[in-house]
Each structure stands twice: as structure tokens, then as C-alpha cells.
Design a protein around this motif. Structure first.
Motif, PDB file in Angstrom:
ATOM      1  N   ARG A   9      10.170   4.800  -4.102  1.00  0.00           N
ATOM      2  CA  ARG A   9      10.062   3.553  -3.490  1.00  0.00           C
ATOM      3  C   ARG A   9       8.839   2.618  -3.920  1.00  0.00           C
ATOM      4  N   VAL A  10       7.160   3.557  -3.208  1.00  0.00           N
ATOM      5  CA  VAL A  10       6.937   2.807  -3.502  1.00  0.00           C
ATOM      6  C   VAL A  10       5.426   3.334  -5.292  1.00  0.00           C
ATOM      7  N   ASN A  11       5.581   2.763  -5.972  1.00  0.00           N
ATOM      8  CA  ASN A  11       4.679   3.090  -6.989  1.00  0.00           C
ATOM      9  C   ASN A  11       3.217   2.938  -7.620  1.00  0.00           C
ATOM     10  N   LEU A  12       2.369   3.808  -6.994  1.00  0.00           N
ATOM     11  CA  LEU A  12       1.084   3.437  -6.877  1.00  0.00           C
ATOM     12  C   LEU A  12       0.604   2.907  -8.489  1.00  0.00           C
ATOM     13  N   THR A  13       1.182   2.775  -9.341  1.00  0.00           N
ATOM     14  CA  THR A  13       0.099   2.711 -10.488  1.00  0.00           C
ATOM     15  C   THR A  13       0.626   1.159 -10.139  1.00  0.00           C
ATOM     16  N   ALA A  14       1.008  -0.009 -10.141  1.00  0.00           N
ATOM     17  CA  ALA A  14       0.708  -1.055  -9.827  1.00  0.00           C
ATOM     18  C   ALA A  14      -0.558  -1.652  -9.747  1.00  0.00           C
ATOM     19  N   PHE A 148      -4.760   8.987  -5.785  1.00  0.00           N
ATOM     20  CA  PHE A 148      -5.635  10.050  -5.910  1.00  0.00           C
ATOM     21  C   PHE A 148      -4.111  10.635  -6.157  1.00  0.00           C
ATOM     22  N   ASP A 149      -3.344  10.453  -6.088  1.00  0.00           N
ATOM     23  CA  ASP A 149      -1.706  11.314  -6.202  1.00  0.00           C
ATOM     24  C   ASP A 149      -0.436   9.965  -5.848  1.00  0.00           C
ATOM     25  N   GLY A 150       0.490  10.726  -5.948  1.00  0.00           N
ATOM     26  CA  GLY A 150       1.740   9.694  -5.675  1.00  0.00           C
ATOM     27  C   GLY A 150       1.254   9.390  -4.136  1.00  0.00           C
ATOM     28  N   ASP A 151       1.301   9.896  -3.435  1.00  0.00           N
ATOM     29  CA  ASP A 151       1.325   8.631  -2.498  1.00  0.00           C
ATOM     30  C   ASP A 151      -0.139   9.396  -1.779  1.00  0.00           C
ATOM     31  N   LEU A 152      -0.884   9.313  -2.657  1.00  0.00           N
ATOM     32  CA  LEU A 152      -2.334   9.441  -1.753  1.00  0.00           C
ATOM     33  C   LEU A 152      -2.987   8.351  -2.453  1.00  0.00           C
ATOM     34  N   LEU A 153      -3.786   7.579  -1.317  1.00  0.00           N
ATOM     35  CA  LEU A 153      -5.033   7.241  -1.514  1.00  0.00           C
ATOM     36  C   LEU A 153      -6.426   7.138  -1.244  1.00  0.00           C
ATOM     37  N   LEU A 183      -3.796  -4.581  -1.242  1.00  0.00           N
ATOM     38  CA  LEU A 183      -2.055  -3.343  -1.008  1.00  0.00           C
ATOM     39  C   LEU A 183      -1.224  -4.381  -1.239  1.00  0.00           C
ATOM     40  N   GLN A 184      -1.309  -5.303   0.137  1.00  0.00           N
ATOM     41  CA  GLN A 184       0.082  -6.303   0.250  1.00  0.00           C
ATOM     42  C   GLN A 184      -0.170  -7.405  -0.584  1.00  0.00           C
ATOM     43  N   ALA A 185      -1.209  -7.605  -1.069  1.00  0.00           N
ATOM     44  CA  ALA A 185      -1.186  -8.154  -2.095  1.00  0.00           C
ATOM     45  C   ALA A 185       0.282  -8.505  -2.948  1.00  0.00           C
ATOM     46  N   LEU A 186       0.387  -6.372  -4.025  1.00  0.00           N
ATOM     47  CA  LEU A 186       0.355  -5.789  -4.569  1.00  0.00           C
ATOM     48  C   LEU A 186       2.470  -5.880  -3.917  1.00  0.00           C
ATOM     49  N   TYR A 187       2.617  -5.259  -3.278  1.00  0.00           N
ATOM     50  CA  TYR A 187       3.689  -5.216  -1.948  1.00  0.00           C
ATOM     51  C   TYR A 187       4.328  -4.808  -1.196  1.00  0.00           C
ATOM     52  N   GLY A 188       4.219  -6.485  -1.376  1.00  0.00           N
ATOM     53  CA  GLY A 188       4.236  -7.325   0.148  1.00  0.00           C
ATOM     54  C   GLY A 188       3.862  -7.068   1.600  1.00  0.00           C
ATOM     55  N   THR A 189       3.481  -8.424   2.581  1.00  0.00           N
ATOM     56  CA  THR A 189       3.688  -7.965   3.415  1.00  0.00           C
ATOM     57  C   THR A 189       4.251  -6.816   4.429  1.00  0.00           C
ATOM     58  N   ILE A 190       2.854  -6.108   5.437  1.00  0.00           N
ATOM     59  CA  ILE A 190       3.646  -5.024   5.625  1.00  0.00           C
ATOM     60  C   ILE A 190       3.908  -5.853   7.182  1.00  0.00           C
ATOM     61  N   PRO A 191       5.136  -5.438   7.910  1.00  0.00           N
ATOM     62  CA  PRO A 191       5.183  -6.677   8.835  1.00  0.00           C
ATOM     63  C   PRO A 191       4.866  -5.854  10.612  1.00  0.00           C
ATOM     64  N   GLN A 192       4.344  -4.795  10.437  1.00  0.00           N
ATOM     65  CA  GLN A 192       4.371  -3.688  11.627  1.00  0.00           C
ATOM     66  C   GLN A 192       3.213  -3.303  11.383  1.00  0.00           C
ATOM     67  N   ILE A 193       2.336  -3.396  12.248  1.00  0.00           N
ATOM     68  CA  ILE A 193       1.093  -2.701  12.328  1.00  0.00           C
ATOM     69  C   ILE A 193       0.986  -1.852  13.699  1.00  0.00           C
ATOM     70  N   PHE A 194       0.840  -0.732  13.436  1.00  0.00           N
ATOM     71  CA  PHE A 194       0.476  -0.005  14.822  1.00  0.00           C
ATOM     72  C   PHE A 194      -1.386   0.340  14.594  1.00  0.00           C
ATOM     73  N   GLY A 195      -1.729   0.929  15.736  1.00  0.00           N
ATOM     74  CA  GLY A 195      -3.546   1.510  15.635  1.00  0.00           C
ATOM     75  C   GLY A 195      -3.718   1.860  16.878  1.00  0.00           C
ATOM     76  N   LYS A 196      -4.900   2.884  16.920  1.00  0.00           N
ATOM     77  CA  LYS A 196      -5.494   3.662  17.716  1.00  0.00           C
ATOM     78  C   LYS A 196      -6.423   3.734  17.876  1.00  0.00           C
ATOM     79  N   GLY A 197      -7.683   3.597  18.195  1.00  0.00           N
ATOM     80  CA  GLY A 197      -8.613   3.929  18.185  1.00  0.00           C
ATOM     81  C   GLY A 197      -9.726   2.619  18.086  1.00  0.00           C
ATOM     82  N   GLU A 198     -11.152   1.694  18.145  1.00  0.00           N
ATOM     83  CA  GLU A 198     -11.724   0.576  18.231  1.00  0.00           C
ATOM     84  C   GLU A 198     -11.923   0.539  16.707  1.00  0.00           C
TER      85      GLU A 198
END
Length: 601
Positions: A9-14, A148-153, A183-198
């Protein structure tokens, strides 16, 4: 199991295409034949976006490496400098331009492309040297996230960790936020953001601010990613210090993988000819590209090294059986069929030969006594044995003057597994290291302390056992051949960072509130509003897609663990990985090392 995303579902060629488009547009501005002068560090990352053929199509005739002195002869109208915004590189460019023969005709046009951002400081510097006016085009090329690969940036920003944690310089975090906006301009807004750390908190704040400042960035693309997880490297300092035990992880530990390429000792790859007795052994290192476009590599890269041998021998049997088929081909149709499969079979055979050679090289090291002793000590520390006193093996290694980085990785690992060392243990190690390796390393020890890797135990208590038990970081019964848990990537230790990602997916971080508080930095959740009509209604059995962004670097073993979670039958989540840099313990510690230069008198 190929490392590509199972549902694709995620095609990094774009993303790669957007990078190529930007490059073409810039090259076309500089009309006529061109030569590119490269900042050497950029050639690898650029190679993953644009092949030489693309440059040639846009009249690039020559390529040179940026170095002091006169520019090489080239009969071209345009000279373009592709550089990172660093002052030491501006000095070299100044030198190049000042030595340029002004009397020559026709005059050459100069242009400069800053990667990934223009820098006022650099332009001011060029102005003071009197050469800024020589550039017709001064532009930037936003090479933020490189596929760098099909699932790696990766951003391939080698000093991101040091800048963030030692110098409080947030430039790389700004680039990360910019990369995520692209990335969001190409693949849409990411609805949920979680994070840990400063750093994660900073990046999320910058993204929210950028979105506010550019209301036009609200796009109507159906979101590809459901969740973004931002993780600071210093939330999990332990993982990169341990020796990775996956096939790809070991290749990186031993030989170092640069922009998907590895250089290997040539003697294992020499074609064996009868009766010549190795008199013409190659001397150039063997350079191979490693990515999941190669079928066999995609299958074995993320396996524990102990499970690779059996796959290779199975493959060898299948390939030789396939070649045997030619004796059974009788009719023209059968012969034609065999011939049509030949190129694929030959590629498979050469791929097998390469990986068998690499596996032999690695096996020579992993079966050595020294590798075993080192690993034993690492595993004792990670499982909580004797982390609070001076370790005999480390003392012996110092006495025998083993490589300093090996020593630093071990003492830092011990410190992290003990929430810091008792002052007298720490002082003992520091004294031994400085007396054996030289007092100029005092700055390095200082950096390691500042980064939280080698420090005194301040609170008087060790939180690591609680963290280890709650997050199940140590598994005694690990199955290396057919793994059922991510701990197979370190033969017993489950990477803390990946465990956090796994627990976020289910049952959610609320279940580990207490442990999250023990780890450095805040944890948070943000929601980004989606325009009506773009909210997802998940089909039954459809996986969620999570982008995990490691701020400060990620190892191949962590990538393997996340791919393992993506492949789990009942996992329900697919992972795409992004990072500031692909690292291993050695390259990471190296980036923190500093040498005091001896006084010049």
C-alpha cells in the motif's frame, strides 16, 4: 518473506520521482553542457535518487570530486557545485574559484546547489571571501528523506545524534519535520501522531506549526499512513550498543554498509580456475549492492545469522535441480522454455554464490573465541548479571589494547544496563582507558557522558530491571530458526524501541505508563484533523500502516524486528521506517569521538 510491504500500500516511488523532478528543473536552469563538482558525502545518497543516465540526459558531461586547488579541465559552459552547507566546504569552493583563470574564453558560469538547505552563514562567508557574486544560480535541493528500500527512508545526516544531544542544535530536527511535511503532501495527512522523547516533541511541534503557517498544505489525498510514531534515539540507548545478530546487521557490524553498498575482501570472490593456484588474486574490494530487489537477499537479510546457512543450502539444491532440467528438455518447446528461464536462473546462481561467500566471511568471525566472549558479556549485561561492578573481560581487553571502540561499546552498554555506574567503577574504567589509549580521549568520554551513554548513577537506584521485566526485553527461550518474538534479532534481547512500537499498536501505551515515565523525555499524542470524506473506514482484515521515525539513528536489527512485526499473521500493523541515519554501534560511537589535537609547538 520479502522485505517489501506485504500489501504494497505504500509505494515510495512517488517520493523518488519528486526528487528527480526537482533535480531536472534545476539542471535545466543551467542551459548548456555542465560539469558537477560533488561534495563526496552526497554522491551515495544522490545515487539512490538519480542514476548517471538522468544527469546525462540533462547535458551533464563531467563529474569531479570537490577538493582544494584548481578545478580540472572541462570543456563545458556550466560548473555546478553540489554541496552540504558547511563552512569547511565553502573554503574549498573559494579556493577553486580564486584559482580560476579569468582570462580564459569563453568564460564559465558557476552555480551552487546547497543540499538540503541554503545557509545564510555559508553565503555570508562566500561574500566575505569575495566570490559570492560568481554564482549565477544559488539554490537548495531538499534531499530530506531518501528511499533506501521499499519500506525504508533515511536522511543520512551523519551528525544528527551529536547535534541534538550534545550541541542542542535542532537543524536536523527541522529537516526531519520538513521531510515529514513532504511525505504528507505526497501520501496524505497522518491522522495520529505519537511520540516519546524531547526531540520527538520538537519535531511534532514544528510539524504542527508548519501546517498552521501553510494552510494550503491541507491536501485532499486519502491518507496512506494511519499513525506516525516519533522516537528519540536516547529513549533507547541500549540497542545500538549490542552486536546485531541478523544477517544484514552482521554485514553492517563487520564491513559497514554505505548507501546500500558494501565493500568486501576480494579473495572470497575470485573465480576459481583449475591449476592456476591463486596467482592472480584480485586486490580491489568487491562492491555489492544490497537491497530487496535481490530475491535471495530479501529472504535472508532479516534472519538471525544462525538460520541463514540452511536457507542457502536449500537454495543451492533447488538451483542445481533447475539446471539439471536441461538434460530432460527434448522438444523445441521445452528447450525454448528452458532458455527463457536461463537469465533468471543464472542471476539466482550468482546471487547464491555471493551470499555463500559473505556468509563464510561472517562465519569466520562469529565462530572466533573473541566474538563469543564479547557476546557473552553483552548478554550478561542485558539480562542483568553483574552490571554494577568492574568487569574482568573488559579489563583484559583494555590490558591487551583491543580497539577502543569495542571497549567503549561495552562500558557504555554496562552503564545503560545499570542506569549509570557507581562512581568508583566509572572512575576506574575512565582511568584505565585514558592510561592505555591516551589522555586525548578525555573529550570523547565527556561526550559519552553528556549523551547519557557513560554516566554516574545519580538516583542511587537502577531502573533497568523494572524496564526489562515490564517490557519483556530479555527472553530466555529464543527461537532463532522460526522466531515467534522480535528478540531473535539479538538472540535473546528484544530492542526496547521496537517493543515500544509493538505495545503502542496493542494494547496501547496506557498499559506501560509507569515505565514510560522512567525513560527520558515526554510521551505524547497529537491528532491531525482530516478534511471530511477522508476519514478512513477500515475494511475487515485490512492492516494499519505506521511510520516509525527514529530521531538520532536506527540499526538494521531494529528494522528487521519491525519487518518481523509487519509479517506477523495476527499483527494487524505494517511498518515503514524512517530515520536521520542508518547506524551501528561502531559508527554511532565514532560520531561522538573527538581527538584533542597535539599543540603545534
Amino acid at each position: 518473506m520479502a522485505a517489501h510491504l506485504s500489501s504494497g500500500r505504500v509505494n515510495l516511488t512517488a517520493l523518488r520521482e519528486a526528487g528527480r523532478r526537482e533535480l531536472r528543473e534545476f539542471l535545466d536552469k543551467c542551459a548548456g553542457p555542465k560539469a558537477i563538482v560533488w561534495d563526496e558525502y552526497l554522491t551515495g545518497p544522490f545515487g539512490l535518487i538519480a542514476q548517471y543516465s538522468l544527469l546525462k540526459e540533462h547535458e551533464v558531461e563531467k563529474m569531479f570530486t570537490l577538493k582544494p586547488g584548481r578545478l580540472p579541465q572541462a570543456d563545458v559552459k556550466n560548473i555546478i557545485f553540489f554541496v552540504r552547507p558547511r563552512l569547511e566546504l565553502m573554503d574549498i569552493i573559494t579556493d577553486n574559484l580564486l584559482r580560476e583563470d579569468r582570462g580564459r574564453s569563453p568564460q564559465r558560469d558557476f552555480h551552487i546547489l546547497f543540499v538540503p538547505r541554503r545557509s545564510l552563514l555559508c553565503e555570508q562567508w562566500l561574500k566575505e571571501q569575495g566570490v559570492l557574486g560568481s554564482f549565477i544560480h544559488r539554490e537548495q535541493y531538499s534531499l530530506d528523506l531518501i528511499p533506501f528500500d521499499g519500506d525504508l527512508l533515511s536522511m543520512e545526516s551523519e551528525s544528527a545524534f551529536k547535534e541534538c544531544y550534545l550541541e542542542s542544535d535542532q537543524t536536523s530536527l527541522y529537516h526531519a519535520a520538513k521531510g515529514l511535511m513532504t511525505l504528507q503532501a505526497l501520501y496524505g495527512t497522518i491522522p495520529q501522531i505519537f511520540g516519546k522523547g524531547e526531540c520527538a516533541r520538537h519535531v511534532a511541534n514544528m510539524m504542527i506549526r508548519m501546517k498552521r503557517e501553510f494552510p494550503g498544505s491541507q491536501n485532499s489525498i486519502f491518507p496512506v499512513f494511519d499513525t506516525l510514531l516519533l522516537l528519540d534515539r536516547n529513549v533507547d540507548l541500549l540497542t545500538p550498543l549490542a552486536t546485531q545478530l541478523t544477517y544484514e546487521g552482521l554485514i553492517d557490524e563487520i564491513y559497514g554498509i554505505q548507501n546500500t553498498y558494501v565493500k568486501l575482501p576480494p579473495e572470497k570472490f575470485a573465480p576459481k580456475k583449475q591449476g592456476e593456484g591463486g596467482k592472480d588474486l584480485p586486490t580491489e574490494p568487491k562492491k555489492l549492492q544490497l537491497n530487496s530487489a535481490e530475491e535471495l537477499y530479501a529472504e535472508i537479510r532479516d534472519k538471525n545469522f544462525n538460520a541463514v546457512g540452511s536457507v542457502l543450502s536449500k537454495k543451492a539444491k533447488i538451483i542445481s535441480a533447475a539446471f539439471e532440467e536441461r538434460h530432460h528438455a527434448k522438444t523445441v518447446g521445452e528447450i525454448k522454455q528452458f532458455v527463457s528461464q536461463l537469465p533468471h536462473m543464472q542471476a539466482a546462481r550468482s546471487s547464491l554464490a555471493n551470499h555463500t561467500s559473505i556468509a563464510e566471511l561472517i562465519k569466520d568471525i562469529t565462530t572466533s573465541e573473541d566474538f563469543f566472549d564479547n557476546l557473552t558479556v553483552e548478554q550478561e549485561f542485558m539480562s542483568g548479571i553483574d552490571t554494577d561492578k568492574v568487569n574482568n573481560y573488559i579489563e583484559d581487553c583494555i590490558a591487551q589494547k583491543h580497539p577502543l571502540i569495542k571497549i567503549l561499546r561495552l562500558v557504555c552498554l554496562q552503564s545503560v544496563c545499570n542506569s549509570g555506574l557507581k562512581q568508583k567503577v566509572l572512575d576506574h574504567y575512565k582511568r584505565e582507558i585514558l592510561q592505555t589509549y591516551g589522555y586525548e580521549h578525555i573529550l570523547t568520554l565527556n561526550n559519552l557522558e553528556k549523551a547519557g551513554l557513560l554516566k554516574p548513577q545519580t538516583s542511587g537506584r537502577n531502573n533497568y530491571p523494572t524496564i526489562r521485566k515490564t517490557l519483556r526485553l530479555w527472553m530466555d527461550d529464543v527461537n532463532e530458526q522460526n522466531p515467534n518474538d522480535i528478540s531473535y534479532v539479538y538472540s535473546g534481547y528484544a530492542p526496547l524501541s521496537v517493543r515500544l512500537a509493538q505495545l503502542l499498536a496493542r494494547p496501547g501505551w496506557r498499559s506501560i505508563e509507569e515505565v514510560l515515565k522512567m525513560l527520558p523525555g515526554p510521551h505524547f499524542e497529537e491528532r491531525q484533523q482530516l478534511p471530511t470524506g477522508l476519514q478512513k473506514k477500515r475494511q475487515h482484515g485490512e492492516n494499519r500502516v505506521t511510520l516509525v521515525f527514529f530521531l538520532g539513528g536506527v540499526t538494521y536489527a531494529e528494522i528487521a524486528a519491525l519487518r518481523f512485526l509487519s509479517q506477523m499473521e495476527d499483527g494487524g500493523t505494517e511498518y515503514v521506517i524512517a530515520t536521520t541515519k542508518l547506524i551501528n554501534g561502531t559508527s554511532w560511537i565514532k560520531s561522538l569521538m573527538e581527538k584533542l589535537e597535539p599543540a603545534p609547538f
